[in-house]
Scaffold this motif. Sequence first.
Motif, PDB file in Angstrom:
ATOM      1  N   ARG A  17       0.936  -0.909   0.109  1.00 25.27           N
ATOM      2  CA  ARG A  17      -0.202  -0.114  -0.257  1.00 25.27           C
ATOM      3  C   ARG A  17       1.069   1.481  -0.045  1.00 25.27           C
ATOM      4  O   ARG A  17       1.886   1.110  -0.132  1.00 25.27           O
ATOM      5  CB  ARG A  17      -0.827   0.336   1.486  1.00 25.27           C
ATOM      6  CG  ARG A  17      -0.508  -0.051   2.639  1.00 25.27           C
ATOM      7  CD  ARG A  17      -1.340  -0.187   3.336  1.00 25.27           C
ATOM      8  NE  ARG A  17      -2.558   0.721   3.397  1.00 25.27           N
ATOM      9  CZ  ARG A  17      -3.955   0.675   3.987  1.00 25.27           C
ATOM     10  NH1 ARG A  17      -4.137  -0.626   4.384  1.00 25.27           N
ATOM     11  NH2 ARG A  17      -4.761   1.042   3.607  1.00 25.27           N
ATOM     12  N   ASN A  18       0.631   2.620  -0.030  1.00 30.00           N
ATOM     13  CA  ASN A  18       1.433   3.749  -0.306  1.00 30.00           C
ATOM     14  C   ASN A  18       1.677   4.296   0.996  1.00 30.00           C
ATOM     15  O   ASN A  18       0.961   4.225   1.728  1.00 30.00           O
ATOM     16  CB  ASN A  18       0.579   4.497  -1.212  1.00 30.00           C
ATOM     17  CG  ASN A  18      -0.076   4.413  -2.140  1.00 30.00           C
ATOM     18  OD1 ASN A  18       0.684   3.737  -3.242  1.00 30.00           O
ATOM     19  ND2 ASN A  18      -0.984   4.675  -2.778  1.00 30.00           N
ATOM     20  N   TYR A  19       3.146   4.522   0.237  1.00 32.24           N
ATOM     21  CA  TYR A  19       3.638   5.235   2.152  1.00 32.24           C
ATOM     22  C   TYR A  19       4.686   6.115   1.424  1.00 32.24           C
ATOM     23  O   TYR A  19       5.299   6.430   0.738  1.00 32.24           O
ATOM     24  CB  TYR A  19       4.404   4.011   2.607  1.00 32.24           C
ATOM     25  CG  TYR A  19       3.976   2.983   3.612  1.00 32.24           C
ATOM     26  CD1 TYR A  19       2.855   3.033   4.442  1.00 32.24           C
ATOM     27  CD2 TYR A  19       3.624   1.520   3.446  1.00 32.24           C
ATOM     28  CE1 TYR A  19       2.242   2.306   5.132  1.00 32.24           C
ATOM     29  CE2 TYR A  19       2.901   0.550   3.191  1.00 32.24           C
ATOM     30  CZ  TYR A  19       2.362   0.640   4.329  1.00 32.24           C
ATOM     31  OH  TYR A  19       2.268  -0.228   5.263  1.00 32.24           O
ATOM     32  N   VAL A  20       4.169   7.165   2.397  1.00 34.21           N
ATOM     33  CA  VAL A  20       4.967   8.540   2.210  1.00 34.21           C
ATOM     34  C   VAL A  20       6.473   8.746   3.250  1.00 34.21           C
ATOM     35  O   VAL A  20       5.957   9.007   4.192  1.00 34.21           O
ATOM     36  CB  VAL A  20       4.701   9.442   1.854  1.00 34.21           C
ATOM     37  CG1 VAL A  20       5.411  11.126   1.591  1.00 34.21           C
ATOM     38  CG2 VAL A  20       3.729   9.493   0.295  1.00 34.21           C
ATOM     39  N   THR A  21       8.309   8.836   2.503  1.00 37.04           N
ATOM     40  CA  THR A  21       8.237   8.419   4.024  1.00 37.04           C
ATOM     41  C   THR A  21       9.590   9.995   3.286  1.00 37.04           C
ATOM     42  O   THR A  21       9.849  10.108   2.178  1.00 37.04           O
ATOM     43  CB  THR A  21       9.332   7.333   4.201  1.00 37.04           C
ATOM     44  OG1 THR A  21       8.800   5.929   4.167  1.00 37.04           O
ATOM     45  CG2 THR A  21      10.339   7.317   4.389  1.00 37.04           C
ATOM     46  N   LEU A  22       9.699  10.308   4.661  1.00 39.02           N
ATOM     47  CA  LEU A  22      10.800  11.383   4.790  1.00 39.02           C
ATOM     48  C   LEU A  22      11.777  11.414   5.395  1.00 39.02           C
ATOM     49  O   LEU A  22      12.140  10.687   6.635  1.00 39.02           O
ATOM     50  CB  LEU A  22       9.995  12.541   5.186  1.00 39.02           C
ATOM     51  CG  LEU A  22      11.192  14.150   5.198  1.00 39.02           C
ATOM     52  CD1 LEU A  22      11.454  14.443   3.932  1.00 39.02           C
ATOM     53  CD2 LEU A  22      10.760  14.601   6.679  1.00 39.02           C
ATOM     54  N   VAL A  23      13.301  11.299   4.019  1.00 38.36           N
ATOM     55  CA  VAL A  23      14.273  11.123   5.274  1.00 38.36           C
ATOM     56  C   VAL A  23      15.060  12.270   4.729  1.00 38.36           C
ATOM     57  O   VAL A  23      15.300  12.670   4.094  1.00 38.36           O
ATOM     58  CB  VAL A  23      14.959  10.135   4.044  1.00 38.36           C
ATOM     59  CG1 VAL A  23      16.505   9.550   4.141  1.00 38.36           C
ATOM     60  CG2 VAL A  23      13.779   8.533   2.940  1.00 38.36           C
ATOM     61  N   VAL A  24      16.164  12.395   6.095  1.00 36.02           N
ATOM     62  CA  VAL A  24      16.659  13.428   6.949  1.00 36.02           C
ATOM     63  C   VAL A  24      18.001  13.169   6.767  1.00 36.02           C
ATOM     64  O   VAL A  24      18.441  11.956   7.335  1.00 36.02           O
ATOM     65  CB  VAL A  24      16.270  13.837   7.619  1.00 36.02           C
ATOM     66  CG1 VAL A  24      17.191  15.634   8.318  1.00 36.02           C
ATOM     67  CG2 VAL A  24      14.749  14.751   7.629  1.00 36.02           C
TER      68      VAL A  24
END
Length: 405
Positions: A17-24
């Motif tokens: 399923r769709n996931y939005v991941t922020l990478v810092v």
Amino acid sequence: MSARITDARVVVSSPGRNYVTLVVETSDGVVGVGDATLNGRELAVASYLRDHVCPLLLGRDPARIEDTWQYLYKGAYWRRGPVTMTAVAAVDVALWDVKGKVAGLPVYQLLGGASRDGVLVYGHADGRDVPELLDRVEAHLEQGYRAVRIQAAVPGVVGTYGVSKHDGRIYEPASGARPEETTWETTSYLDFAPRVFEAVRDRFGFGVHLLHDVHHRLTPIEAARLGKSLEPYRPFWIEDATPAEDQTAFRTIRAHTTTPLAVGEVLNSVWDVQTLLTERLVDYVRTSVSHTGGISHLRKLYALAELYGVRSGAHGAGDLSPVAHAAALHLDLAIPNFGIQEHMGHRDPAGEVFTSSYSFADGYMHPGEAPGLGVGFDERAAARFPYEPRYLPVARRLDGTLHDW
């Protein structure tokens, strides 16, 4: 000189399923991750982050978490709302992940340490009829769950919320260009729900906590009737009995039933629950880390709830990534007024993209002792699972009127 943020990027993937991941990333080589998933509106948050937030993070001190939170919230002028607060949450959680890794400590230790040995969680059991539901409740108890959410298809109502079509794990529709349309009939539901609870209690007794999600389907007086009818079966709670925007509706419900009330998974700030908390209109607040501004803001919301005897019951369905679930567990372990944590789990191939240090045993979870959140994110693996358009269903009454889903 202290470390600085050198890169912030958004990864949209669909490993099941769709996931939005922020990478810092920081100048001293530390990488933090945050969850920015907003089910059915994922790309709106991805754009908010990519186009408006990530450029502002470059050069900032990653250790100044509260200052960054205020900068993104007060500095935007257009405040609150699910898209904004999900974007802010992703940054906040990623920075807590960084701070934990720099300190060499799990995030819960940075929040004051553990207030309990484990986090009580509840799983989801559903059925296309009552016998199937009973079998799935039994399966959860065999796995060690002490609390189970129960949902069963209402006879004559097509597409009842919370009931899967196949394996009891996914009840939202597959990808498609338009939402699935389901039907709803309140009278049938109000007659059926008590019979479901009666059947489960008759088979399993009162040694297991039972929860139920109404999913915003009722008017205040209908919700009051439901709560009253379920009192003999002692639900742990009924969740989202009415549309959550009107906090004052819970005055009517509260006046007519002693069944515990839970609400909040679609709410996004402490202001959205202020009346609910200060008037003691609910027993559990269900706002999530990923949709309520992250660990920093949700911790403040829980602190206000504590003053009024309200406990946490955070949203934790599969539409939030393992990053979000880990962040919730760290906060759950630390706060004094923890109640329960939803745990629907994640299906493969999500395990090819995310790894986690949290664990489940005997009905409880623990975030683990790995530094930071304890979640790994494989960007190369994520690239193998491109975004797929998906929508939550809509519901219509039998006469065709659009109803709350």
